[in-house]
Design a protein around this motif. Structure first.
Motif, PDB file in Angstrom:
ATOM      1  N   SER A  65      34.279  70.768  74.873  1.00 56.78           N
ATOM      2  CA  SER A  65      34.169  70.482  76.302  1.00 56.78           C
ATOM      3  C   SER A  65      32.963  69.602  76.594  1.00 56.78           C
ATOM      4  CB  SER A  65      34.090  71.785  77.097  1.00 56.78           C
ATOM      5  OG  SER A  65      32.943  72.526  76.722  1.00 56.78           O
ATOM      6  N   PHE A  66      31.876  69.784  75.842  1.00 59.47           N
ATOM      7  CA  PHE A  66      30.689  68.946  76.041  1.00 59.47           C
ATOM      8  C   PHE A  66      30.934  67.542  75.538  1.00 59.47           C
ATOM      9  CE2 PHE A  66      29.071  73.306  75.569  1.00 59.47           C
ATOM     10  CZ  PHE A  66      28.419  73.435  76.767  1.00 59.47           C
ATOM     11  N   VAL A  75      22.823  68.923  76.791  1.00 60.68           N
ATOM     12  CA  VAL A  75      23.091  70.177  76.082  1.00 60.68           C
ATOM     13  C   VAL A  75      23.218  69.917  74.590  1.00 60.68           C
ATOM     14  CG1 VAL A  75      24.776  72.023  75.756  1.00 60.68           C
ATOM     15  CG2 VAL A  75      24.160  71.291  78.065  1.00 60.68           C
ATOM     16  N   ILE A  76      23.950  68.846  74.242  1.00 63.22           N
ATOM     17  CA  ILE A  76      24.142  68.536  72.816  1.00 63.22           C
ATOM     18  C   ILE A  76      22.804  68.193  72.172  1.00 63.22           C
ATOM     19  CG2 ILE A  76      25.237  66.943  71.196  1.00 63.22           C
ATOM     20  CD1 ILE A  76      27.527  66.662  73.232  1.00 63.22           C
ATOM     21  N   THR A  81      33.402  65.684  77.992  1.00 63.10           N
ATOM     22  CA  THR A  81      32.783  65.343  79.278  1.00 63.10           C
ATOM     23  C   THR A  81      31.856  64.146  79.112  1.00 63.10           C
ATOM     24  OG1 THR A  81      32.888  67.651  79.946  1.00 63.10           O
ATOM     25  CG2 THR A  81      31.398  66.217  81.182  1.00 63.10           C
ATOM     26  N   THR A 136      29.475  78.022  75.006  1.00 56.29           N
ATOM     27  CA  THR A 136      30.448  78.408  76.051  1.00 56.29           C
ATOM     28  C   THR A 136      30.446  79.891  76.348  1.00 56.29           C
ATOM     29  OG1 THR A 136      32.191  78.704  74.403  1.00 56.29           O
ATOM     30  CG2 THR A 136      31.973  76.513  75.372  1.00 56.29           C
ATOM     31  N   ALA A 141      26.054  67.052  79.813  1.00 57.40           N
ATOM     32  CA  ALA A 141      26.665  67.465  78.558  1.00 57.40           C
ATOM     33  C   ALA A 141      25.896  66.919  77.375  1.00 57.40           C
ATOM     34  CB  ALA A 141      28.120  66.999  78.513  1.00 57.40           C
TER      35      ALA A 141
END
Length: 665
Positions: A591-592, A603-604, A595, A570, A600
């Motif tokens: 937040s990921f 990203v993880i 969502t 973030t 998201a």
């Protein structure tokens, strides 16, 4: 003509009219006294005396006119000779009367002539004192012929009178000489006095001129000093004192709106550091010029006094403006337009410099009792809000903002004693294994119940503690308390007690001996370093502090303490920094997780792949459902944290057993 001669000549002419009056009176008196005894010769003598006196009067007028002429045009010597001749002729006329009349008359008539002649001689000692030679000749002409004739008549009485007349003549001549000398001394003294007066007058004029020059210099110096004390030497704008002086007298009218704006240049320090203070000074002068220009454009909107500009200090400026019956939206728009104009690039010495600008202002109805201090306080409050919300903004000191500021002020004051008054407490939230769901650690979460205000959210009071520097004292309390409580947790089924994770501020890491503080807290609590997790945010990757932070984190890792990066993804672009820092794990921001869309999840998944390459564990927070837990476990996340596994709560000693939580179905 010397000054002495001129003064004596003036004295001669001053006395001359009186002498002529006496001469006419004496001549007429003699003729009348003689009466029926007067012969035709006497009357002819009287006519001659009166006629010549008239000539002398005309000559006197010419002499006075000549005296008033300039020295170069004066004929005073010629007039002086004519005047002397006139006096001598008059003396001869009296001598003629004495020469003929004394032997001709007897008794009273003769005595009358002698009395008149004696009186004329006595008066001449004073009236003819300025004329040293002529005066004496006149006296002798008047007296000696009468004395001679008396001596020629014979007889004791006549002889006595002749001798007395001669003595009297000698006395009159001596008196005339004395009077003449006294007159010359008086003239000399007058001349000295006049010279002294002139000299004193000249000195007085010089003193007055010197005093006037001194007063002028003092006035100029006073104005210069006053200007320096009330103006900024760099920008030539008013300084704080000048702004205060400018607002001592009321300058508004009923219905006006007093606008006071405080303007700050964002990150101005970077310009000084990168280019030097000379460039910073150039930029400040340019900002001052543009501010003055833009403020003058606002002036037509304000029919009252012109805007007042001030360099408040450093990179901050003030603008004071009276606005007649302004609508709030119009003021806000004008201030935003001004801020944008000041933020436009500046062309300085062939290069362009850009600087951000934040502006806070207060706009209040003008009152006679309004003070500059109150307006400045409101403008500063608005400027602080503009900076707090991201800089490069315009903020107004609204009532809501003032209430929030008052609340923050109360909270800041209460935070000063929070570590000692028992208002702080810790809650713990489990961090479980993604595969066994057994608690691996508990994150210590700080809570605060402020006296008189109730529970305060960490989202509100943690930033206040950061801004005021109290975060270090609070963080120290959290570290000691968490270590002390964690030391009492019993071991689990596998013989190991869960770890405790403590959030740490960047300010704490920048302390001179934060590692020593942690070592002391562990020793006092009796907690093994391997059971402590220090959670940091991505702010540790800040270029300006990276060396000091890295040294502190290395010291912690050497002690066996784990270091986790909280809220990963973030903040800073931290992937390139992961291999530089002695990290143990990264915590994916909730937040990921919440969502849970394709981006998201990508990203993880990417974070997991990179963390594996660097030998780091991955923790996901914000897990609220079983489905989220299954997806995260499938992506390779090592540990999970969220409401699904437990809300923050005081951890009973029994929880130290850390029984496995139910696996998601």
């Amino acid at each position: 003509m010397t000054e002495d001669e001129k003064r004596l000549w003036r004295q001669t002419l001053v006395h001359h009219p009186r002498g002529m009056v006496v001469t006419v009176a004496a001549a007429v008196g003699v003729a009348v006294s003689l009466g029926h005894q007067a012969t035709e010769a006497v009357w002819l003598w009287l006519v001659g005396m009166l006629g010549f006196t008239l000539v002398r009067a005309l000559l006197h007028v010419l002499c006075m006119a000549d005296l008033r002429q300039d020295a170069a045009r004066s004929h005073w010597r010629a007039f002086q000779r004519w005047h002397a001749a006139g006096m001598l002729v008059t003396g001869l006329q009296w001598a003629g009367l004495a020469w003929w009349g004394v032997p001709h008359y007897q008794g009273v008539e003769q005595f009358t002539i002698l009395i008149v002649l004696s009186a004329l001689a006595g008066g001449a000692t004073a009236t003819l004192a300025p004329m040293r030679v002529v005066g004496k000749l006149y006296i002798l002409l008047v007296l000696l012929p009468a004395c001679w004739q008396l001596g020629q008549l014979g007889g004791t009485a006549h002889t006595v009178f002749a001798v007395l007349g001669s003595v009297f003549a000698w006395v009159m001549v001596s008196s005339h000489e004395s009077t003449h000398q006294v007159l010359r001394q008086i003239v000399a003294l007058d001349q000295e006095k006049d010279a002294l007066v002139v000299a004193l007058s000249a000195r007085s004029n010089e003193a007055m001129q010197a005093n006037a020059e001194l007063e002028r210099r003092v006035a100029e110096r006073t104005r210069a000093l006053l200007y320096k004390t009330q103006h900024d030497t760099l920008t030539r704008l008013l300084n704080r004192r000048g702004l205060t002086e400018a607002h001592r007298q009321p300058a508004g009218q009923e219905g006006d709106v007093w606008v006071l704006a405080q303007i700050s240049l964002d990150h101005f320090k970077r310009i000084n550091e990168a280019l030097g203070h000379d460039w910073g000074d150039l930029l400040l002068r340019a900002v001052a010029r543009r501010l003055a220009e833009r403020a003058s454009r606002l002036a037509p909107c304000a029919e009252g006094p012109p805007p007042v500009l001030c360099r408040w200090g450093g990179d901050e400026f003030m603008l004071s403006l009276m606005w007649p019956q302004a609508h709030p939206d119009a003021v806000l728009q004008a201030m935003e337009t001004l801020r944008q104009a000041l933020a436009e690039p500046y062309a300085l010495k062939g290069r362009k410099l850009a600087v951000g600008v934040s502006l806070g202002f207060s706009a209040r109805a003008w009152r006679a009792d309004a003070t500059l201090a109150d307006a400045v306080q409101q403008a500063e409050l608005a400027l602080t809000e503009a900076k707090r919300t991201g800089r490069g903004r315009t903020a107004e000191a609204t009532l809501t903002l003032q209430l929030l500021h008052a609340r923050r002020t109360c909270l800041v004051e209460a935070l000063r004693t929070a570590t000692a008054d028992g208002s702080l407490s810790l809650l713990f939230q489990p961090i479980v294994s993604a595969h066994t769901c057994r608690p691996e650690a508990y994150e210590a979460l700080l809570r605060w119940r402020c006296a008189g205000m109730g529970p305060i959210s960490p989202v509100e009071f943690i930033p206040l503690a950061e801004d005021t520097g109290q975060i270090c004292a609070i963080g120290h309390w959290v570290l000691q308390t968490a270590c002390r409580q964690a030391a009492a947790w019993p071991a689990g089924p596998e013989g190991q007690a869960p770890k405790v994770a403590v959030n740490t501020s960047l300010r704490q890491l920048l302390q001179a001996d934060f590692a020593g503080e942690v070592r002391q807290a562990l020793a006092q609590a009796g907690l093994a370093p391997q059971r402590l997790v220090v959670e940091v945010t991505e702010s540790v990757f800040n270029e300006g502090d990276i060396d000091r932070v890295l040294a502190t984190l290395l010291a912690l890792r050497q002690m066996g303490i784990e270091v986790h990066v909280d809220d990963f993804g973030t903040g800073y672009s931290s992937l390139s920094r992961l291999h530089e820092f002695p990290l143990t794990a990264v915590k994916v921001d909730k937040s990921f997780v919440l969502t849970a869309d394709e981006r998201a999840l990508a990203v993880i998944e990417g974070t997991v792949l990179i963390a594996r390459r660097f030998g780091l564990r991955v923790i996901a927070e914000g897990v609220e459902t079983a489905e989220q837990a299954r997806v995260l476990a499938r992506l390779g996340v090592d540990e999970l944290q969220g409401y699904y596994f437990g809300r923050p709560a005081p951890l009973p000693v029994a929880c130290g057993s850390a029984e496995a939580l139910p696996l998601p179905a």
